[in-house]
Design a protein around this motif. Structure first.
Motif, PDB file in Angstrom:
ATOM      1  N   GLY A  83       0.760  -1.226   0.000  1.00  0.00           N
ATOM      2  CA  GLY A  83       0.000   0.000   0.000  1.00  0.00           C
ATOM      3  C   GLY A  83       0.793   1.280   0.000  1.00  0.00           C
ATOM      4  N   VAL A  84       1.990   1.306   0.596  1.00  0.00           N
ATOM      5  CA  VAL A  84       2.769   2.542   0.652  1.00  0.00           C
ATOM      6  C   VAL A  84       3.435   2.812  -0.689  1.00  0.00           C
ATOM      7  N   ASP A  85       4.117   1.807  -1.223  1.00  0.00           N
ATOM      8  CA  ASP A  85       4.693   1.901  -2.563  1.00  0.00           C
ATOM      9  C   ASP A  85       3.598   1.477  -3.551  1.00  0.00           C
ATOM     10  N   ARG A  86       2.917   2.460  -4.105  1.00  0.00           N
ATOM     11  CA  ARG A  86       1.735   2.165  -4.918  1.00  0.00           C
ATOM     12  C   ARG A  86       2.080   1.377  -6.169  1.00  0.00           C
ATOM     13  N   ARG A  87       3.191   1.729  -6.818  1.00  0.00           N
ATOM     14  CA  ARG A  87       3.542   1.050  -8.067  1.00  0.00           C
ATOM     15  C   ARG A  87       3.789  -0.437  -7.833  1.00  0.00           C
ATOM     16  N   ARG A  88       4.598  -0.762  -6.843  1.00  0.00           N
ATOM     17  CA  ARG A  88       4.881  -2.171  -6.578  1.00  0.00           C
ATOM     18  C   ARG A  88       3.650  -2.890  -6.019  1.00  0.00           C
ATOM     19  N   SER A  89       2.841  -2.191  -5.244  1.00  0.00           N
ATOM     20  CA  SER A  89       1.629  -2.814  -4.719  1.00  0.00           C
ATOM     21  C   SER A  89       0.677  -3.196  -5.847  1.00  0.00           C
ATOM     22  N   GLU A  90       0.551  -2.327  -6.835  1.00  0.00           N
ATOM     23  CA  GLU A  90      -0.317  -2.637  -7.972  1.00  0.00           C
ATOM     24  C   GLU A  90       0.230  -3.813  -8.773  1.00  0.00           C
ATOM     25  N   ARG A  91       1.569  -3.911  -8.882  1.00  0.00           N
ATOM     26  CA  ARG A  91       2.160  -5.074  -9.557  1.00  0.00           C
ATOM     27  C   ARG A  91       1.851  -6.354  -8.792  1.00  0.00           C
ATOM     28  N   ALA A  92       1.886  -6.295  -7.465  1.00  0.00           N
ATOM     29  CA  ALA A  92       1.579  -7.477  -6.664  1.00  0.00           C
ATOM     30  C   ALA A  92       0.117  -7.886  -6.840  1.00  0.00           C
ATOM     31  N   VAL A  93      -0.784  -6.916  -6.859  1.00  0.00           N
ATOM     32  CA  VAL A  93      -2.209  -7.216  -7.037  1.00  0.00           C
ATOM     33  C   VAL A  93      -2.457  -7.862  -8.394  1.00  0.00           C
ATOM     34  N   ALA A  94      -1.627  -7.536  -9.391  1.00  0.00           N
ATOM     35  CA  ALA A  94      -1.786  -8.108 -10.725  1.00  0.00           C
ATOM     36  C   ALA A  94      -1.332  -9.563 -10.807  1.00  0.00           C
ATOM     37  N   LEU A  95      -0.673 -10.086  -9.774  1.00  0.00           N
ATOM     38  CA  LEU A  95      -0.265 -11.494  -9.771  1.00  0.00           C
ATOM     39  C   LEU A  95      -1.487 -12.395  -9.714  1.00  0.00           C
ATOM     40  N   SER A  96      -1.296 -13.643 -10.143  1.00  0.00           N
ATOM     41  CA  SER A  96      -2.412 -14.590 -10.155  1.00  0.00           C
ATOM     42  C   SER A  96      -2.943 -14.821  -8.751  1.00  0.00           C
ATOM     43  N   ALA A  97      -4.252 -14.748  -8.596  1.00  0.00           N
ATOM     44  CA  ALA A  97      -4.913 -14.987  -7.313  1.00  0.00           C
ATOM     45  C   ALA A  97      -5.121 -16.496  -7.113  1.00  0.00           C
ATOM     46  N   PRO A  98      -5.324 -16.927  -5.851  1.00  0.00           N
ATOM     47  CA  PRO A  98      -5.386 -16.093  -4.659  1.00  0.00           C
ATOM     48  C   PRO A  98      -4.049 -15.991  -3.923  1.00  0.00           C
ATOM     49  N   LEU A  99      -3.717 -14.790  -3.507  1.00  0.00           N
ATOM     50  CA  LEU A  99      -2.630 -14.537  -2.563  1.00  0.00           C
ATOM     51  C   LEU A  99      -3.220 -13.739  -1.399  1.00  0.00           C
ATOM     52  N   THR A 100      -2.467 -13.633  -0.328  1.00  0.00           N
ATOM     53  CA  THR A 100      -2.900 -12.822   0.800  1.00  0.00           C
ATOM     54  C   THR A 100      -2.083 -11.545   0.818  1.00  0.00           C
ATOM     55  N   MET A 101      -2.763 -10.413   0.772  1.00  0.00           N
ATOM     56  CA  MET A 101      -2.139  -9.098   0.734  1.00  0.00           C
ATOM     57  C   MET A 101      -2.354  -8.403   2.071  1.00  0.00           C
ATOM     58  N   SER A 102      -1.264  -8.068   2.758  1.00  0.00           N
ATOM     59  CA  SER A 102      -1.353  -7.409   4.060  1.00  0.00           C
ATOM     60  C   SER A 102      -0.918  -5.958   3.916  1.00  0.00           C
ATOM     61  N   TYR A 103      -1.859  -5.038   4.154  1.00  0.00           N
ATOM     62  CA  TYR A 103      -1.652  -3.616   3.861  1.00  0.00           C
ATOM     63  C   TYR A 103      -1.215  -2.843   5.096  1.00  0.00           C
ATOM     64  N   MET A 104      -0.190  -1.992   4.911  1.00  0.00           N
ATOM     65  CA  MET A 104       0.282  -1.131   5.986  1.00  0.00           C
ATOM     66  C   MET A 104      -0.828  -0.193   6.432  1.00  0.00           C
ATOM     67  N   THR A 105      -0.942  -0.011   7.734  1.00  0.00           N
ATOM     68  CA  THR A 105      -2.039   0.792   8.263  1.00  0.00           C
ATOM     69  C   THR A 105      -1.939   2.260   7.861  1.00  0.00           C
ATOM     70  N   TYR A 106      -0.727   2.749   7.620  1.00  0.00           N
ATOM     71  CA  TYR A 106      -0.570   4.175   7.337  1.00  0.00           C
ATOM     72  C   TYR A 106      -0.452   4.480   5.848  1.00  0.00           C
ATOM     73  N   ALA A 107      -0.740   3.522   4.995  1.00  0.00           N
ATOM     74  CA  ALA A 107      -0.782   3.798   3.558  1.00  0.00           C
ATOM     75  C   ALA A 107      -2.008   4.660   3.234  1.00  0.00           C
ATOM     76  N   ARG A 108      -1.926   5.381   2.120  1.00  0.00           N
ATOM     77  CA  ARG A 108      -3.030   6.233   1.708  1.00  0.00           C
ATOM     78  C   ARG A 108      -4.050   5.455   0.871  1.00  0.00           C
ATOM     79  N   ASP A 109      -5.274   5.970   0.854  1.00  0.00           N
ATOM     80  CA  ASP A 109      -6.336   5.442  -0.008  1.00  0.00           C
ATOM     81  C   ASP A 109      -6.539   3.939   0.201  1.00  0.00           C
ATOM     82  N   LEU A 110      -6.497   3.496   1.439  1.00  0.00           N
ATOM     83  CA  LEU A 110      -6.598   2.062   1.699  1.00  0.00           C
ATOM     84  C   LEU A 110      -7.934   1.455   1.289  1.00  0.00           C
ATOM     85  N   PRO A 111      -9.077   2.106   1.502  1.00  0.00           N
ATOM     86  CA  PRO A 111     -10.318   1.494   1.018  1.00  0.00           C
ATOM     87  C   PRO A 111     -10.286   1.200  -0.479  1.00  0.00           C
ATOM     88  N   GLU A 112      -9.742   2.149  -1.266  1.00  0.00           N
ATOM     89  CA  GLU A 112      -9.682   1.943  -2.715  1.00  0.00           C
ATOM     90  C   GLU A 112      -8.666   0.861  -3.078  1.00  0.00           C
TER      91      GLU A 112
END
Length: 246
Positions: A83-112
């Motif tokens: 969540g903090v590094d948006r570019r790398r986080s988006e690359r991780a989300v693009a990986l084949s599901a299912p994986l478990t993604m654990s988001y930093m509490t202080y990242a921005r735009d977490l609901p989105e």
């Protein structure tokens, strides 16, 4: 496996690449629920808020179904520091599901961000910053610290858990000082039990008391077995992958 890495790395910079960790899903004979998660659960939509009394506990209600493996061993991969590094986080989300993604509490735009990961078929966790042993390491804003007054500790726990919805539980970011502290960890785990959430111990120290307390408090839990990217280079990660597979 399952012990602390011998040379802990320095505290990660907020823009560090998402850390890859793994957690076992093998259930030993213990009183508290030890993962696996519910394999046949459907991918549920993210609600406006989590209703603790609505049927299944959150750790099952928001679990993403794992594929049937006919009794073969399973590997669960958690990608945290999300969540903090948006570019790398988006690359991780693009990986084949299912994986478990654990988001930093202080990242921005977490609901989105987390809604996009959920739509992609991934499971969600909260990566909660906790106090490290080194006073020079900064775990981040609203980190859980052992010297906080009880009311402030609970306020920070609630803040961390209120950053987004639709997650199954938490794992600790840093925490080599916090996770060995029984009173503080008990407060965290009691909150998870009330909310129907699970705990994954990142095992940043072999002195952690979280698994023992989770059993005593009847909180579903798992423990990290292998850190994949302590050395952030492809050959080193491949060595750790081979170790994990063995």
């Amino acid at each position: 496996l399952g012990t602390d890495h011998p040379k802990p790395p320095p505290a990660p910079h907020p823009a560090q690449q998402a850390r890859l960790t793994t957690a076992s899903k093998s259930p030993p004979a213990q009183s508290a629920p030890r993962l696996p998660l519910a394999r046949d659960a459907a991918i549920a939509p993210i609600p406006s808020q989590i209703e603790p009394s609505a049927g299944l506990p959150a750790w099952q209600r928001f679990a993403v179904a794992a594929p049937r493996v006919a009794g073969r061993p399973m590997i669960a991969i958690i990608i945290d520091d999300m969540g903090v590094d948006r570019r790398r986080s988006e690359r991780a989300v693009a990986l084949s599901a299912p994986l478990t993604m654990s988001y930093m509490t202080y990242a921005r735009d977490l609901p989105e961000q987390t809604a996009a990961a959920r739509r992609a078929g991934h499971e969600l966790m909260v990566h909660v910053p906790m106090q490290p042993m080194s006073s020079a390491a900064d775990p981040g804003p609203n980190a859980l610290l052992v010297n906080l007054a009880p009311a402030e500790l609970q306020r920070r726990i609630d803040w961390d858990l209120g950053r987004f919805t639709g997650y199954v539980g938490i794992n600790n970011h840093e925490g080599s000082r916090f996770t060995p502290d029984a009173p503080c960890m008990a407060e965290v785990l009691r909150t998870l039990r009330r909310r129907g959430l699970l705990y994954v111990d990142s095992r940043t120290t072999a002195k952690t008391v979280a698994p023992r307390l989770a059993r005593e408090l009847d909180v579903p839990y798992a423990e990290r077995d292998v850190f994949l990217d302590d050395v952030n280079e492809v050959p080193a990660v491949e060595v750790q992958m081979s170790r994990l597979e063995k």
